[in-house]
Scaffold this active site. Sequence first.
Site, PDB file in Angstrom:
ATOM      1  N   GLU A 170       0.848  -1.187   0.000  1.00 15.46           N
ATOM      2  CA  GLU A 170       0.000   0.000   0.000  1.00 15.46           C
ATOM      3  C   GLU A 170       0.896   1.254   0.000  1.00 15.46           C
ATOM      4  O   GLU A 170       1.840   1.318   0.779  1.00 15.46           O
ATOM      5  CB  GLU A 170      -0.910   0.040   1.224  1.00 15.46           C
ATOM      6  CG  GLU A 170      -1.917   1.173   1.135  1.00 15.46           C
ATOM      7  CD  GLU A 170      -2.891   1.228   2.310  1.00 15.46           C
ATOM      8  OE1 GLU A 170      -2.806   0.387   3.217  1.00 15.46           O
ATOM      9  OE2 GLU A 170      -3.721   2.138   2.293  1.00 15.46           O
ATOM     10  N   GLY A 174       3.591   2.678  10.744  1.00 17.12           N
ATOM     11  CA  GLY A 174       3.344   1.893  11.948  1.00 17.12           C
ATOM     12  C   GLY A 174       3.133   0.419  11.677  1.00 17.12           C
ATOM     13  O   GLY A 174       3.778  -0.436  12.279  1.00 17.12           O
ATOM     14  N   ASN A 208      -2.225  -6.184   5.635  1.00 18.03           N
ATOM     15  CA  ASN A 208      -2.304  -7.236   4.618  1.00 18.03           C
ATOM     16  C   ASN A 208      -3.197  -8.388   5.103  1.00 18.03           C
ATOM     17  O   ASN A 208      -3.103  -8.811   6.243  1.00 18.03           O
ATOM     18  CB  ASN A 208      -0.915  -7.798   4.336  1.00 18.03           C
ATOM     19  CG  ASN A 208       0.125  -6.718   4.267  1.00 18.03           C
ATOM     20  OD1 ASN A 208       0.070  -5.872   3.400  1.00 18.03           O
ATOM     21  ND2 ASN A 208       1.052  -6.712   5.220  1.00 18.03           N
ATOM     22  N   GLU A 260      -5.098  -2.506  12.910  1.00 17.45           N
ATOM     23  CA  GLU A 260      -4.830  -3.371  11.749  1.00 17.45           C
ATOM     24  C   GLU A 260      -5.807  -4.538  11.724  1.00 17.45           C
ATOM     25  O   GLU A 260      -6.285  -4.933  10.663  1.00 17.45           O
ATOM     26  CB  GLU A 260      -3.381  -3.884  11.763  1.00 17.45           C
ATOM     27  CG  GLU A 260      -2.305  -2.806  11.862  1.00 17.45           C
ATOM     28  CD  GLU A 260      -2.469  -1.661  10.879  1.00 17.45           C
ATOM     29  OE1 GLU A 260      -2.964  -1.875   9.769  1.00 17.45           O
ATOM     30  OE2 GLU A 260      -2.112  -0.512  11.238  1.00 17.45           O
ATOM     31  N   HIS A 289      -9.121  -3.479  10.344  1.00 18.41           N
ATOM     32  CA  HIS A 289      -9.096  -3.309   8.884  1.00 18.41           C
ATOM     33  C   HIS A 289      -9.551  -4.577   8.159  1.00 18.41           C
ATOM     34  O   HIS A 289      -9.958  -4.519   6.999  1.00 18.41           O
ATOM     35  CB  HIS A 289      -7.673  -2.996   8.416  1.00 18.41           C
ATOM     36  CG  HIS A 289      -7.355  -1.533   8.286  1.00 18.41           C
ATOM     37  ND1 HIS A 289      -8.203  -0.626   7.692  1.00 18.41           N
ATOM     38  CD2 HIS A 289      -6.241  -0.825   8.633  1.00 18.41           C
ATOM     39  CE1 HIS A 289      -7.629   0.580   7.697  1.00 18.41           C
ATOM     40  NE2 HIS A 289      -6.444   0.486   8.268  1.00 18.41           N
TER      41      HIS A 289
HETATM   42  N1  B3K Z   1      -2.857   1.154   5.670  1.00 18.26           N
HETATM   43  C1  B3K Z   1      -1.546   1.308   6.227  1.00 18.26           C
HETATM   44  C2  B3K Z   1      -0.834   2.533   5.770  1.00 18.26           C
HETATM   45  C3  B3K Z   1      -0.169   2.408   4.470  1.00 18.26           C
HETATM   46  C4  B3K Z   1       0.664   3.640   4.184  1.00 18.26           C
HETATM   47  C5  B3K Z   1       1.174   3.646   2.797  1.00 18.26           C
HETATM   48  N2  B3K Z   1       2.061   4.770   2.552  1.00 18.26           N
HETATM   49  C6  B3K Z   1      -1.545   1.271   7.704  1.00 18.26           C
HETATM   50  C7  B3K Z   1      -2.824   1.611   8.353  1.00 18.26           C
HETATM   51  O1  B3K Z   1      -3.367   2.677   8.240  1.00 18.26           O
HETATM   52  O2  B3K Z   1      -3.356   0.750   9.001  1.00 18.26           O
HETATM   53 ZN    ZN Z   2      -5.269   2.054   8.809  1.00 15.99          ZN
END
Ligand code: B3K
Ligand code: ZN
Length: 906
Positions: free
Chosen positions: A129, A269, A273, A306, A309
């Site tokens: 990402e 951080g 995935n 995470e 998500h």
């Molecule tokens: N989705 C990732 C962040 C990705 C950053 C790319 N430059 C972490 C998060 O927000 O959970």
């Molecule tokens: Zn996030």
Amino acid sequence: MLLLRDANTPAAVIRRADYSAPAFWIDTVHLSFDLDPAKTRVLNKMTLRRNPDVPEQALRLDGDELNLARVLVNGAGTSFKLDAGQLVLENLPASDSFELEIFTTCAPAKNTKLMGLYVSNDSFFTQCEAEGFRRITYYLDRPDVMASFTVTLRADKAKYPVLLSNGNLLDSGTLDDGRHFATWVDPFKKPCYLFALVAGQLVCREQRITSRAGKDHLLQVYVRPGDMDKTEHAMTSLINSVIWDEARFGLGLDLERFMIVATSDFNMGAMENKGLNVFNTKYVLANQATATDVDFANIESVVGHEYFHNWTGNRITCRDWFQLSLKEGLTVFRDQEFSMDLCADASSRAVKRIEDVRVLRTAQFPEDAGPMAHPVRPDSYIEINNFYTVTIYEKGAELVRMMQTLTSGQSDPLGREGFARGMTLYFARHDGSAVTCDDFAQAIADANPDSALAKLLPQFNRWYSQAGTPRLTTTTHYDATAQTYTLNFAQSCPATPGQEAKEAFVIPVSLGLVGASSGAALPLQLPGSAVAASDSHLFVMTQAAESITFENVLEEPVPSILRGFSAPVIVDFDYSDAQLLTLLAHDPDPFNRWEAGQRLALRSAIHAIKAAGPATSSLDAAFISAMRSVLRHPTLDAAFKELVLTLPSETYIAEQLDLVDPQRIHAVREAMREQLAAELAADWQWAFEAHCQNGGYRPDTLSSGRRALAGLALSMLCLAARTSDDVIWPGKAYQRFKDADNMTDRFNALSALVHAGHALATPALARFHSLFKSEELVLDKWFALQAGCTDRGGQVLSAVRQLLKHPDFHIRNPNRARSVIFSYCSANPGAFHRADAAGYLFWSEQVLELDAINPQVAARLARAMDRWKKLAEPYRNAAFEAIKRVAAKPDLSNDVREVVSRALAD
Ligand code: B3K
Ligand code: ZN
């Protein structure tokens, strides 16, 4: 032929309005990796299908820094061309579906950008990402293309015993020449930004759990050998996350196996995935000897974030990157709620809310007022990585919070049930697809048809399209004869880049009235209602100017406006000191109680900053005595006291001024701290002694609050010792530093000595280094403390330059770079803004050096100068010169180029 972009060609602007659906869909992907640090071979076999809804056109696959060896369509060679990094295929079969096989190589060991496939400490990791997958293979690298992934990893078995990818392990075994393989299948379709692989020498803590729904899952936390004793808290946080999402939103874990892997080289951080979260070690590893309470709390919230998500982001993802807040704002809201729900009591919940708002106001409000201001759903970008911002994340979370508030009703005063219903509808409608912020808001509104949100939805959505922080100017009128009290609100929002005029927002204003003499929460009676309904009211403002009147108000009350920070706005109300003291002593809303103290301190700071003559503190007796009452209060808890007794930050103070003299702000705030330290000396001593013993270490909110207050007290006592020649408290601090059985107490004692500039700081720092020389994350703290140290005489910059030469400093490691360079440039305004411009010169050198290594990290550092236009001379002109120096470099990355050109734009 290799096409090079002319260094002066402006980078392309990507616009939301230009979105069009992809011309092809990818149904399945089989990836095979032969992992080798110098040259990894990647075979990518895909089945593709034309999108019948889009006019016929060539297939354009994204790629970046790949070596292309072979392209086959349905097993046969084909013609292709390379155009601006893209692999273009024009002569594709007429059939609906076809197979495409692409063979490429890449060089993970040389990948210092840490995007795509890279090597860290002899292990392989990926970060895709937003657009890193194109650095692994040619692909339709956009979030609305969702495919089923099967991944085979092959590598040397001794060097890389653990081979991981998304989903379930299908097969594994030994190969010739000491190699082995593993094949993973992800049962869910996903966009390529959620792809991950990890290979290396790792060990794992694992736990089997059975969910409420009766399903069995395997949870694993992978770390380097030697770090196992720091994985318990991450595992506990993961288990709590699984339980919470099922309990609060009915969202269970949809995978048999869920893995977290920690790496010490990571741009941010952590990354969500599917089934294989990759984390910065900072947000995984903790034990009481190496991590502070803040680290423990951050780990809990990032692990939660995470994990959450998995539904908000992975099961339902973004149609395009302009919709980033669809997953980020929502998931931050969810992790904030998770941490609050884990709190023991209402007071700890309020503390968490205050901390979150403090982040919003010190980081997002300045962003919204500066050159990088953008709506929560931006309209354009040059480099998407620049838009992983506090606006997308934290302001985005406030928008979701307001939606929850606006679904509230009599039986559901907080809107929690209404919001949960909305989430259920959102998943019923969109599970498995890539959608927009509008789709989300629509689902929440449709599930609550009678709510204010449903009635006001199109107007509410202006929060997504308009940048800038609205200001809510408030006046009041008390009519003693009629016994009515009226609050008049007027909203306005300043112009932001590309947006001159703004339309009125929907602003939910939670408010109450407090008796000026009694301090009691007054019952609120609206015209037309016979009785007072309650002592708190949600006023939903929709017009540019509106009023609300309460009846039967027996004396002029004190208004408590925007309780719980019910909207991300600035409340402008001319409180008298007496009113603020009343709120500080009595407001039943803990947020506004804290806010009253902050307003008093801020007012005093601004007064002293604007006054002529040397910087002094003029906190009055009433303020000092109010602070003493809070500090000594018999029932308020320690964490809340620590927040009230902490003065507004220099950054926050600077935001309230039109013309910023950072040295003046720093000097005034330091003088205020010294006054508080001296005048409350006996109280600080009491506070330290009453809170310094906390029994066996536990990172819960209650005991971490006690440690925070003891830490603040100790720093105040060491500060007071500076001017009084007292050696007792620095001595005690040194003793505590040596004897502490946990990092929080140890580090607080060390910081107290370092910030006070006491002679004992030197031996303490040396001892700390030798104790923890093999602990990377602790060394980061050691570097950060020195680079962030209170400047007494301009010595910090030379100390920072020395730190860059320290054998433990490695600029390629983002955590280490941040611990020195960012701690100085972005978090130490009193040391960074120097009249001789040396801080800015340092900044420009570091931005340029980092840009050649890792543009994402460099662009973050470039943001340190966002607010340069507000600076007073000589700072303003010196900052301007430094930014121009960076901008003049011909081969800047798009990342840094976008930040500095916006900073220089009119
Ligand atoms: N989705 C990732 C962040 C990705 C950053 C790319 N430059 C972490 C998060 O927000 O959970
Ligand atoms: Zn996030």
